[in-house]
Design an enzyme around this catalytic site. Sequence first.
Site, PDB file in Angstrom:
ATOM      1  N   LYS A  83     -18.460  11.571 -10.739  1.00 38.53           N
ATOM      2  CA  LYS A  83     -17.663  10.483 -10.177  1.00 38.53           C
ATOM      3  C   LYS A  83     -18.022  10.363  -8.696  1.00 38.53           C
ATOM      4  O   LYS A  83     -17.952  11.349  -7.945  1.00 38.53           O
ATOM      5  CB  LYS A  83     -16.179  10.801 -10.358  1.00 38.53           C
ATOM      6  CG  LYS A  83     -15.307   9.580 -10.533  1.00 38.53           C
ATOM      7  CD  LYS A  83     -13.910  10.010 -10.967  1.00 38.53           C
ATOM      8  CE  LYS A  83     -12.964   8.834 -10.967  1.00 38.53           C
ATOM      9  NZ  LYS A  83     -11.578   9.281 -11.157  1.00 38.53           N
TER      10      LYS A  83
HETATM   11  O1  G3P Z   1      -8.498   8.529 -11.181  1.00 40.01           O
HETATM   12  C1  G3P Z   1      -8.361   7.437 -10.354  1.00 40.01           C
HETATM   13  C2  G3P Z   1      -7.100   6.632 -10.525  1.00 40.01           C
HETATM   14  O2  G3P Z   1      -6.789   6.491 -11.878  1.00 40.01           O
HETATM   15  C3  G3P Z   1      -5.963   6.999  -9.630  1.00 40.01           C
HETATM   16  O3  G3P Z   1      -4.754   6.370  -9.948  1.00 40.01           O
HETATM   17  O4  G3P Z   1      -2.298   6.081  -9.674  1.00 40.01           O
HETATM   18  O5  G3P Z   1      -3.596   7.434  -7.968  1.00 40.01           O
HETATM   19  O6  G3P Z   1      -3.840   4.960  -8.087  1.00 40.01           O
HETATM   20  P1  G3P Z   1      -3.570   6.208  -8.870  1.00 40.01           P
END
Ligand code: G3P
Length: 213
Positions: A83
Amino acid sequence: MRFFIDTANVEQIREAWELGVIEGVTTNPTLVAREGKDFQQLLQEIIAIVDGPISAEVISLDSRGMVDEALALARLSPNIVIKIPMTAEGLKATKILTAKGIKTNVTLIFSLNQAVMAARAGATYVSPFVGRLDDVNADGIGLVRDIVDAFAHYGLDSKIIAASIRNVGHIADAIRVGAHYATVPYDILLAATKHPLTDQGIARFLKDWEKLK
Ligand code: G3P
């Protein structure tokens, strides 16, 4: 649409894997830090559970550092996907890793331009962040729809992961606009299995069954 689970919690990953719904796992530095374990050891635990793509994020900001980290992570398993943040340096690293046959997931995508550039650099997956765009009053799912349309129009092969999923509505929206994947936190994945009418239906069937006795 296919599902990834968006967590680094081994118990949640095991439970989700048993559901038969998820194809793999996505992690990020925040999720890994929450577990308080050594990163490589944590990845080994996940690799032992999941027979599918496991996204592990690099933290270097320069392409050379990203590639060095990526090579060490990729050695853990052919299922590891690197990633990489969507920056100019991240694109360079994506190009290098793609040439080496290592899969990449270009993350922190917030615009159509970023998604198409990541795809051109060879990204296996691109991850637009739906919830974080909604947080700033932008249209997260609208971006996913635009990326789906552009990739189809230009014949770009990268798979689109709707990320930063915050509710069950986001999952349904990702399905509607044709995202290849949604990566979903465990609680939201479980919530998506439920419907009040399903519960009511089960209760009524059991009650009627009792009348047989
Ligand atoms: O893994 C990346 C993403 O899904 C993060 O989500 O909720 O921290 O914006 P969030």
